[in-house]
Design an enzyme around this catalytic site. Structure first.
Site, PDB file in Angstrom:
ATOM      1  N   ARG A   1      -4.513   3.325  17.199  1.00 47.62           N
ATOM      2  CA  ARG A   1      -5.241   2.685  16.105  1.00 47.62           C
ATOM      3  C   ARG A   1      -4.972   3.489  14.854  1.00 47.62           C
ATOM      4  NH1 ARG A   1      -7.700  -1.127  13.839  1.00 47.62           N
ATOM      5  NH2 ARG A   1      -9.580  -2.132  14.604  1.00 47.62           N
ATOM      6  N   LYS A   2      -5.611   3.104  13.732  1.00 43.06           N
ATOM      7  CA  LYS A   2      -5.466   3.899  12.514  1.00 43.06           C
ATOM      8  C   LYS A   2      -6.056   5.299  12.693  1.00 43.06           C
ATOM      9  CE  LYS A   2      -8.204   2.886   8.951  1.00 43.06           C
ATOM     10  NZ  LYS A   2      -9.194   2.192   8.044  1.00 43.06           N
TER      11      LYS A   2
ATOM     12  N   GLY B   1     -16.868  -5.924   1.585  1.00 42.20           N
ATOM     13  CA  GLY B   1     -16.923  -7.372   1.832  1.00 42.20           C
ATOM     14  C   GLY B   1     -17.185  -7.789   3.256  1.00 42.20           C
TER      15      GLY B   1
ATOM     16  N   ARG C   1       0.860  -1.204   0.000  1.00 38.10           N
ATOM     17  CA  ARG C   1       0.000   0.000   0.000  1.00 38.10           C
ATOM     18  C   ARG C   1       0.888   1.242   0.000  1.00 38.10           C
ATOM     19  NH1 ARG C   1      -4.151   0.477   4.790  1.00 38.10           N
ATOM     20  NH2 ARG C   1      -5.465  -0.878   3.521  1.00 38.10           N
TER      21      ARG C   1
ATOM     22  N   CYS D   1     -14.593  -0.813   4.345  1.00 37.01           N
ATOM     23  CA  CYS D   1     -13.586  -0.135   3.520  1.00 37.01           C
ATOM     24  C   CYS D   1     -14.203   0.425   2.239  1.00 37.01           C
ATOM     25  CB  CYS D   1     -12.470  -1.104   3.156  1.00 37.01           C
ATOM     26  SG  CYS D   1     -11.715  -1.892   4.580  1.00 37.01           S
ATOM     27  N   GLY D   2     -15.266  -0.219   1.730  1.00 34.10           N
ATOM     28  CA  GLY D   2     -15.932   0.251   0.516  1.00 34.10           C
ATOM     29  C   GLY D   2     -16.997   1.306   0.812  1.00 34.10           C
TER      30      GLY D   2
HETATM   31 FE1  SRM Z   1      -9.783  -0.782   5.064  1.00 41.30          FE
HETATM   32  C1  SRM Z   1      -8.650  -3.138   7.162  1.00 41.30           C
HETATM   33  C2  SRM Z   1      -8.563  -2.474   2.486  1.00 41.30           C
HETATM   34  C3  SRM Z   1     -10.237   1.948   3.162  1.00 41.30           C
HETATM   35  C4  SRM Z   1     -11.874   0.527   7.454  1.00 41.30           C
HETATM   36  N1  SRM Z   1      -8.717  -2.496   4.897  1.00 41.30           N
HETATM   37  C5  SRM Z   1      -8.317  -3.310   5.897  1.00 41.30           C
HETATM   38  C6  SRM Z   1      -7.358  -4.378   5.393  1.00 41.30           C
HETATM   39  C7  SRM Z   1      -5.970  -3.850   5.646  1.00 41.30           C
HETATM   40  C8  SRM Z   1      -7.563  -5.721   6.153  1.00 41.30           C
HETATM   41  C9  SRM Z   1      -6.553  -6.759   5.743  1.00 41.30           C
HETATM   42  O1  SRM Z   1      -5.456  -6.781   6.307  1.00 41.30           O
HETATM   43  O2  SRM Z   1      -6.855  -7.522   4.848  1.00 41.30           O
HETATM   44  C10 SRM Z   1      -7.791  -4.433   3.944  1.00 41.30           C
HETATM   45  C11 SRM Z   1      -6.715  -4.839   2.955  1.00 41.30           C
HETATM   46  C12 SRM Z   1      -7.320  -5.741   1.891  1.00 41.30           C
HETATM   47  C13 SRM Z   1      -6.508  -5.774   0.652  1.00 41.30           C
HETATM   48  O3  SRM Z   1      -5.756  -6.746   0.442  1.00 41.30           O
HETATM   49  O4  SRM Z   1      -6.659  -4.881  -0.159  1.00 41.30           O
HETATM   50  C14 SRM Z   1      -8.370  -3.049   3.760  1.00 41.30           C
HETATM   51  N2  SRM Z   1      -9.354  -0.326   3.232  1.00 41.30           N
HETATM   52  C15 SRM Z   1      -8.951  -1.192   2.274  1.00 41.30           C
HETATM   53  C16 SRM Z   1      -8.981  -0.563   0.900  1.00 41.30           C
HETATM   54  C17 SRM Z   1      -7.900  -1.078  -0.039  1.00 41.30           C
HETATM   55  C18 SRM Z   1     -10.384  -0.791   0.273  1.00 41.30           C
HETATM   56  C19 SRM Z   1     -10.452  -0.489  -1.206  1.00 41.30           C
HETATM   57  O5  SRM Z   1     -10.630  -1.438  -1.942  1.00 41.30           O
HETATM   58  O6  SRM Z   1     -10.302   0.669  -1.587  1.00 41.30           O
HETATM   59  C20 SRM Z   1      -8.867   0.920   1.293  1.00 41.30           C
HETATM   60  C21 SRM Z   1      -7.440   1.368   1.431  1.00 41.30           C
HETATM   61  C22 SRM Z   1      -7.338   2.830   1.754  1.00 41.30           C
HETATM   62  C23 SRM Z   1      -5.928   3.328   1.760  1.00 41.30           C
HETATM   63  O7  SRM Z   1      -5.430   3.620   0.673  1.00 41.30           O
HETATM   64  O8  SRM Z   1      -5.330   3.438   2.841  1.00 41.30           O
HETATM   65  C24 SRM Z   1      -9.527   0.881   2.671  1.00 41.30           C
HETATM   66  N3  SRM Z   1     -10.790   0.941   5.322  1.00 41.30           N
HETATM   67  C25 SRM Z   1     -10.933   1.895   4.362  1.00 41.30           C
HETATM   68  C26 SRM Z   1     -11.940   2.826   4.755  1.00 41.30           C
HETATM   69  C27 SRM Z   1     -12.494   3.974   3.901  1.00 41.30           C
HETATM   70  C28 SRM Z   1     -11.852   5.299   4.154  1.00 41.30           C
HETATM   71  O9  SRM Z   1     -10.779   5.397   4.759  1.00 41.30           O
HETATM   72  O10 SRM Z   1     -12.457   6.269   3.712  1.00 41.30           O
HETATM   73  C29 SRM Z   1     -12.404   2.412   5.991  1.00 41.30           C
HETATM   74  C30 SRM Z   1     -13.551   3.042   6.821  1.00 41.30           C
HETATM   75  C31 SRM Z   1     -13.164   4.364   7.355  1.00 41.30           C
HETATM   76  C32 SRM Z   1     -12.417   4.292   8.662  1.00 41.30           C
HETATM   77  O11 SRM Z   1     -11.371   3.644   8.728  1.00 41.30           O
HETATM   78  O12 SRM Z   1     -12.871   4.907   9.611  1.00 41.30           O
HETATM   79  C33 SRM Z   1     -11.672   1.227   6.334  1.00 41.30           C
HETATM   80  N4  SRM Z   1     -10.155  -1.236   7.043  1.00 41.30           N
HETATM   81  C34 SRM Z   1     -11.094  -0.626   7.829  1.00 41.30           C
HETATM   82  C35 SRM Z   1     -11.158  -1.299   9.089  1.00 41.30           C
HETATM   83  C36 SRM Z   1     -12.052  -0.911  10.284  1.00 41.30           C
HETATM   84  C37 SRM Z   1     -11.312   0.063  11.151  1.00 41.30           C
HETATM   85  C38 SRM Z   1     -11.733   0.068  12.590  1.00 41.30           C
HETATM   86  O13 SRM Z   1     -11.533   1.107  13.254  1.00 41.30           O
HETATM   87  O14 SRM Z   1     -12.217  -0.943  13.096  1.00 41.30           O
HETATM   88  C39 SRM Z   1     -10.240  -2.366   9.015  1.00 41.30           C
HETATM   89  C40 SRM Z   1      -9.935  -3.411  10.099  1.00 41.30           C
HETATM   90  C41 SRM Z   1      -8.888  -2.940  11.051  1.00 41.30           C
HETATM   91  O15 SRM Z   1      -8.249  -1.888  10.870  1.00 41.30           O
HETATM   92  O16 SRM Z   1      -8.693  -3.643  12.037  1.00 41.30           O
HETATM   93  C42 SRM Z   1      -9.641  -2.291   7.724  1.00 41.30           C
HETATM   94 FE1  SF4 Z   2     -13.686  -6.096   4.808  1.00 39.89          FE
HETATM   95 FE2  SF4 Z   2     -12.104  -4.083   4.119  1.00 39.89          FE
HETATM   96 FE3  SF4 Z   2     -11.458  -6.558   3.486  1.00 39.89          FE
HETATM   97 FE4  SF4 Z   2     -13.455  -5.320   2.236  1.00 39.89          FE
HETATM   98  S1  SF4 Z   2     -11.269  -4.802   2.169  1.00 39.89           S
HETATM   99  S2  SF4 Z   2     -13.494  -7.382   2.976  1.00 39.89           S
HETATM  100  S3  SF4 Z   2     -14.366  -4.202   3.945  1.00 39.89           S
HETATM  101  S4  SF4 Z   2     -11.600  -5.668   5.540  1.00 39.89           S
END
Ligand code: SRM
Ligand code: SF4
Length: 518
Positions: A183-184, A437, A69, A442-443
């Protein structure tokens, strides 16, 4: 007892424990060692967690093939940078691909640990960094995708976003001051009138507002989505001049770092601290760090447009120049596409490429004289400037293909469903459909007209992939979050349900019926 940063080691969660043992950023100096060891022989905590401090994510779904990333501040990169990213994924053949993310960013797939030293060297040579992009760090900082191009913009966000990233990451070298947050943490700055970054879903956001005739920003805090809770950001009742934005970011992140909750990871985001303290105490603490008091928020902000998607051809504020938004279906592209985008940006534009939170690409600075030829480029047949009204606004997270949190497959299913619906329906307006998903969101299904959140559901005694349906998300002016309206629809039964929603709520008509009526 309150869960505070001063909790004893015994009450810390496992993430806090491994961070206390060894700071995540340490792995920056160990990349050669890991490359020599290989992913199977590495320490598991380094491999599965600490590597995320340099943006490298172990994927349990594809072990040995890592995700990387990046950080693309304000979603802006050069064609040279895009070319390097294309070269990286090209070497992985069918395993190599890339995704534009919902934070205006790029993720690469198929990465092998043995190649990391060379990959980092190539990236650094063109000014790219992936530092601090995962785990308990500040995510890619989003800004207006048409900053500096849009005649109606209020504030050009580019420089501020870069300055904030430089401060938080020590110009991409890594900044240990901010690598152990509870956290993030998400930061966004919006400079246009349409809130193109979804300010309200960030832990910290700046929205343009005039105070006594001076343009600055009202501050929003605490927005976030998680599996447990989703909240829109709250107004801090504070206004800042642009010159103070970097210092305010530092102060707020420091307050979060030093006081955010570290025992229960489900309650570690900023909003939980604001709940505990109240906004007044939080603001006072930030002012204390900042060394001065905030002015109260301007009574009104300048977000007064519906949100634009930037897909298509648009005049820039610079006479004779245009920006063209290409629709990248669900944000997924491959090495060949990336080389082509880089080429188009340098041949027709000035080599600049921009990304949007809708997972699309903008190529700016195309002169009027070259526009017609640009529009005949074969790449635009796949990455359209005028896609169907559902395809146009489709967003999808990674889903089960690569993400082990996923409860369902998303990207391919999202595309197939939308294509089927477009073949059956006549639509009169774009409808924003977002797939995610799992409940991590994240979507961003809560910002969509129709949000689909992966779940498991039961039908005829069998467990199936399904979705919970969200509706009512409003973006741009008066943005607010959508809510869940139906639970557990099996994916195999989804299409007629969506068809019905589109007809009932969004003015769609069945093609067959329209033929009979006419
Ligand atoms: Fe996300 C975790 C993908 C935007 C909320 N997110 C993850 C992980 C790292 C989980 C993992 O290790 O597999 C996903 C990686 C999957 C992969 O292989 O791609 C993942 N998040 C994404 C992305 C790629 C979705 C997308 O297809 O665009 C986005 C990457 C953004 C970036 O460039 O940094 C992405 N994630 C978001 C957003 C949207 C936003 O930021 O506007 C959110 C909700 C907003 C927020 O965070 O408040 C989001 N992601 C989460 C969470 C829930 C956070 C929490 O506080 O619980 C997780 C789980 C965690 O962090 O434990 C997570
Ligand atoms: Fe869940 Fe984020 Fe993975 Fe999508 S990319 S399946 S919302 S953790």
């Amino acid at each position: 007892m309150t869960d505070t940063a001063t909790s004893t080691t015994a009450s810390l969660n496992k993430f806090e424990k491994f961070k206390a043992e060894k700071d995540g950023l340490t792995v920056k100096g160990e990349i050669e060692k890991f490359a020599n060891l290989g992913w199977e022989a590495m320490d598991e905590t380094d491999r599965d967690h600490r590597l995320k401090w340099v943006g490298v994510f172990f994927r349990p779904v594809t072990p040995g093939k890592f995700m990387m990333r990046m950080r693309i501040p304000n979603g802006i990169l050069t064609s040279d940078q895009m070319q390097v990213l294309a070269e990286v994924v090209q070497r992985y053949g069918d395993d190599g691909s890339a995704d534009i993310t919902t934070r205006q960013n790029i993720q690469l797939r198929g990465i092998r640990i043995e190649d990391l030293p060379e990959i980092f060297n190539k990236m650094h040579a063109v000014g790219l960094t992936s530092i601090q992009s995962g785990m308990d760090n500040i995510r890619n900082i989003t800004g207006d995708p048409v900053a500096g191009l849009d005649a109606d913009e209020l504030f050009d966000t580019r420089e501020l976003v870069q300055q904030i990233q430089d401060m938080l990451t020590n110009k991409g070298q890594g900044n240990p001051e901010f690598t152990n947050l509870p956290r993030k943490f998400n930061i966004a700055i919006t400079g246009g009138r349409d809130n193109s970054v979804h300010a309200e879903i960030n832990d910290l956001a700046f929205v343009p507002a005039f105070k006594e005739g001076i343009l600055g920003f009202n501050i929003l805090v605490g927005g976030f989505f998680s599996a447990k809770r989703c909240e829109a950001a709250l107004p801090l009742n504070a206004w800042v001049a642009p010159t103070d934005v970097v210092a305010v970011c530092r102060a707020i992140v420091e307050v979060f770092r030093d006081n955010g909750f570290r025992a229960n990871r489900q309650k570690a985001r900023l909003m939980w601290l604001i709940d505990e303290w109240g906004l007044d105490k939080f603001r006072l603490e930030v002012e204390h760090r900042l060394g001065k008091a905030f002015l109260p928020a301007a009574p009104k902000d300048e977000i007064d447009w519906e949100k634009r998607d930037h897909v298509g051809v648009y005049k820039q504020k610079q006479p004779g120049l245009n920006y063209v938004g290409l629709h990248i279906p669900v944000g997924r592209f491959y090495a060949g596409d990336m080389f082509e985008i880089a080429r188009l940006a340098s041949v027709y534009g000035n080599g600049e490429i921009r990304l949007t939170v809708e997972q699309n690409v903008i190529i700016p600075n195309i002169p009027d004289s070259r526009l017609a030829t640009f529009l005949t480029e074969p790449l635009l047949e796949r990455f359209a400037i005028n896609p169907g009204l559902l395809t146009r606004s489709l967003v999808s997270c990674t889903g089960a293909q690569f993400c082990n949190f996923a409860l369902i497959e998303t990207k391919n299913r999202a595309l197939a469903t939308i294509q089927a619906l477009e073949s059956e329906l006549i639509l009169t307006r774009p409808v924003r459909i977002h797939w995610t998903g799992c409940p991590n969101s994240c979507g961003q299904p809560q910002v969509a007209d129709i949000g689909l959140m992966g779940t498991k559901t039961r039908k005829n005694g069998k467990t199936l992939e399904g979705v919970d349906i969200y509706m009512g998300g409003k973006v741009g002016k008066d943005a607010h979050l959508g809510t869940c309206v139906t639970k557990g629809i099996p994916c195999e039964d989804l299409q007629p349900v969506l068809q019905d929603l589109l007809i009932q709520h969004f003015g769609a008509k069945l093609k067959a019926e329209a033929l009979v009526t006419h």
